[in-house]
Design an enzyme around this catalytic site. Structure first.
Site, short mmCIF file in Angstrom:
data_model
loop_
_atom_site.label_atom_id
_atom_site.label_comp_id
_atom_site.label_asym_id
_atom_site.label_seq_id
_atom_site.Cartn_x
_atom_site.Cartn_y
_atom_site.Cartn_z
N LYS C 98 5.82 -11.87 -0.91
CA LYS C 98 4.58 -11.24 -1.36
C LYS C 98 4.76 -10.97 -2.85
CE LYS C 98 1.26 -7.62 -0.90
NZ LYS C 98 1.20 -6.15 -0.90
N GLY C 159 -3.04 2.72 -2.34
CA GLY C 159 -2.82 4.12 -1.98
C GLY C 159 -4.01 5.02 -2.20
N ALA C 185 -4.64 -3.47 -0.05
CA ALA C 185 -4.76 -2.30 -0.92
C ALA C 185 -6.13 -1.66 -0.84
CB ALA C 185 -4.46 -2.64 -2.39
N GLY C 186 -6.12 -0.36 -0.66
CA GLY C 186 -7.35 0.41 -0.68
C GLY C 186 -7.92 0.70 0.70
N ASN C 207 -0.92 -0.14 4.69
CA ASN C 207 0.35 0.58 4.68
C ASN C 207 0.13 2.09 4.56
OD1 ASN C 207 2.87 1.73 4.11
ND2 ASN C 207 3.53 0.09 2.79
N THR C 208 -0.34 2.53 3.38
CA THR C 208 -0.48 3.97 3.14
C THR C 208 -1.29 4.67 4.23
OG1 THR C 208 -0.42 3.60 0.76
CG2 THR C 208 -1.37 5.67 1.50
#
Lengths: 256, 256, 256, 256
Positions: C98, C159, C185-186, C207-208
């Site tokens: 990645k 995040g 992301a987001g 993830n976050t």
């Protein structure tokens, strides 16, 4: 140009209505309202001391072009609203009334049932009724049916400055209404005001966003310009929204 | 007031930049641009016939306050862009260039790689480079690093009139930039333009929304007012957005 | 059912990719990832101690169905990224990488120029390259052209949990792409993940939103369900958005 | 797990309520509802032929876990609604009633005045009243005060599939309500349903989005999963939305 707004027997050049709440200073309030060129200014009856000739707010708004619009802020029922309206009529010598009934202290949202009941009664009592309500298209039609001279749906909770969170329903209200539609509450910036006007609203009411700005006088002027810009754009018809891009410049490859 | 915008060696009173594409009529174009009070007007090199003294667009923009900004619309690579810029410099006698490289014919979105490469070269060749790009904060910083005099991130695809669909990233770009940020493409109404200015953009570029309106001259004026309103509001500081309502009128129950 | 996702030589039943960052506890991390049924899990090379047989993260992800995807997080240039990828290939015995290059410490947004350059080189070096990028449709096509096996446009800053702030451009990317599109992301809630899948994204990376939830294991399961729901809905075709209402129940007046 | 929803005397494992309108085929309707695992299914009284043992809809919903919820669709006043509810009670042997009063044929938006009046009367007559209303927080409290067992605010006009256009107000309603809040109308995709659940809605009602999908059975399943995902996420607590990015992977430069 004759693009004026008429409500009941009055004609307005300005489509920006303002308020008198939350200003830190009465002279600034006056100057901000003058800069906004607003011709209709709401005032809470509580704030007016009719026995005091030097009452702060009233003495500061003795301008020829400014019409005072008493509101019923603070009442919680139709009955209280009617009583407040009658007091206001006597105190301020006007039969115009901004009808606000919001029992809820946290979000200050209006009560549809009490508002319709009060509106009906106030119309019978000869008032020019301007009701502040949720952006509920059916309620708007019912208010029109009982004879209110306009409807004043909210964009977002009072003082939240969040803008047109009710956009979807404001469009329906504007589409269906036979009386002027004035977007009230939630307008937090000139772009919000312009957007409301571009949708076809007849006017907007702005108070907090001017009063609590760091420079209320400049902000009053900015709102004036934005409201006019939005109205001109509405009349000139906005360009359509397109799914795909369309070049403004010719697309043929430069070097061919 | 001295709230002027400076790019390279020029100072602008107006923060509204316009374009010459898509107008049905050259006289209307001229009048709309004059109504907008724009001082910087993009023109596609393809449209300019430099050997023709009576070229339509140029003859209509012979106003003292209007600066022509040739763009590279139609090129697909850095190399083509540099060549186009050099032709434009010779033809129009200006070293200002709006750098547009969009190989994609459907959405006309700009190429970040070719744009950065062309920008670097054009700066070295003495151009004042105004690059049209995606609202990519890292790319904006890299362009600034190679010496562009501003960045021109898009709000939405050209000609879509969708408004500030890149809002989240425009805020970051404005926060980080050391050169003027000019929002370009996608602005479809005066409220969009005002919103960009309220965010802190230094200027906006509007073309389609004026040109394809039913009344371009009025729309030019509306955009002028909205841009000024948004700028004044930015300087006066907007009221904060609140979660809960705050009454503009006193809340104490009316009848107590 | 055969609605599987293929990237390079691997086939995935799950369209939810996850990460290993920000968990408070490695056992919880493992259980959340297992609950998510994710088959591709990113891991920062920094976190892996290849000389330590009992390395926390690796030992916790020894599940047959889980593929580790090393990322280049922390690098700032193409050169650093290539070096990091080679270390990762040796350490984890995989040629999947990645590619993340984000020089900016505040918003962690990816660098388009360095990313394209590194991608081109890594493809030549035999890597399966999964590039994390801004939602820039032109950049996506260029990455595809140099041979990346997918593109990973962002929805919002890493995040931030803000959701699909790049919606307008994700739609274009999905429309144009010939390689899988993975929204990265987001994504802050299961509804965001479902929305991405409904648009036609091939997968999402979360993830976050799992790691910092109060109950990561439950949240892992919730994301699994939402991603599947969104994918099923995409395949079943969503009902069209309508301007006017359409009754689900018959409209003929009840009493007639 | 005991995260069940209780309304009046009934307990529901599923938080997805469905409807019977707009399906092309009764067998598909039944299978879609079964796939959705919905336990409460609205049916327009007009559609039920109580004298016909083989009535299409009823015979297709003879599942043990499915409760029929007659609605008053088609009525225009409180009086008509009460009459319709009484017919429904007799015909379907249930005192549950979904109260819908929408006089407007174009947008089908509910009437707040007639709805409150009918609700009050129906509660007195022993009905379990589930009122469909605008997302008006004050009206919701008044309905709760007269004894409705839940409130059913709309997300957008019925059948529009536009999603949660009333988001701002649904949050307030959920914050203030002491009875279950069921988001009804406008939910057009599983992501919308998940979003409503993540906000804290107790349930959602979906009809059009399932019925007019190309594959209603799959879509029924997708909604089931999305509603469960949203509910689990609500209980597990979503990660907070952040202004700045936060890396999931360690930020220390890779090579240092």
């Amino acid at each position: 140009m004759s693009d004026q707004l008429t409500i009941a027997d009055k004609t307005f050049k300005s489509r920006l209505f303002t308020g008198t709440g939350k200003f830190n200073d009465s002279a600034v309030m006056r100057d901000a309202i003058i800069a906004s060129e607003s011709e209709l200014v709401t005032v809470a009856l509580k704030r007016v001391d009719v026995n005091n000739q030097s009452d702060d707010i009233l003495t500061h708004l003795q301008e020829n072009h400014i019409n005072l619009l008493p509101n019923t802020s603070g009442v919680r029922t139709a009955k209280e609203a009617v009583f407040a309206a009658e007091l206001a009529r006597e105190a301020l010598n006007t039969n115009w009334i901004k009808l606000e009934i919001h029992p809820d202290p946290k979000y200050l949202l209006p009560d549809p049932i009490e508002t319709l009941q009060a509106a009906e009664e106030l119309v019978k009592l000869g008032f020019i009724v301007m009701p502040y309500i949720h952006a509920d298209p059916v309620l708007c039609k019912r208010l029109e049916d009982v004879g209110t001279q306009c409807v004043m749906p909210l964009g977002a909770p009072i003082g939240s400055n969040k803008g047109l969170k009710t956009l979807e329903f404001l469009e329906i209200i504007i589409d269906q209404s036979n009386v002027p539609v004035i977007v009230d509450a939630g307008i937090g910036s000139p772009s919000h005001a312009a957007q409301a006007m571009e949708l076809g609203a007849d006017a907007v009411l702005v108070n907090t966003a001017i009063a609590v700005s760091q420079h209320p006088i400049d902000m009053g002027k900015a709102f004036k310009m934005a409201v006019e810009a939005g109205r001109i754009a509405y009349n000139a018809k906005l360009a359509p929204v397109k799914k795909h891009a369309e070049a403004s410049s010719p697309l043929t490859s430069f070097l061919n």
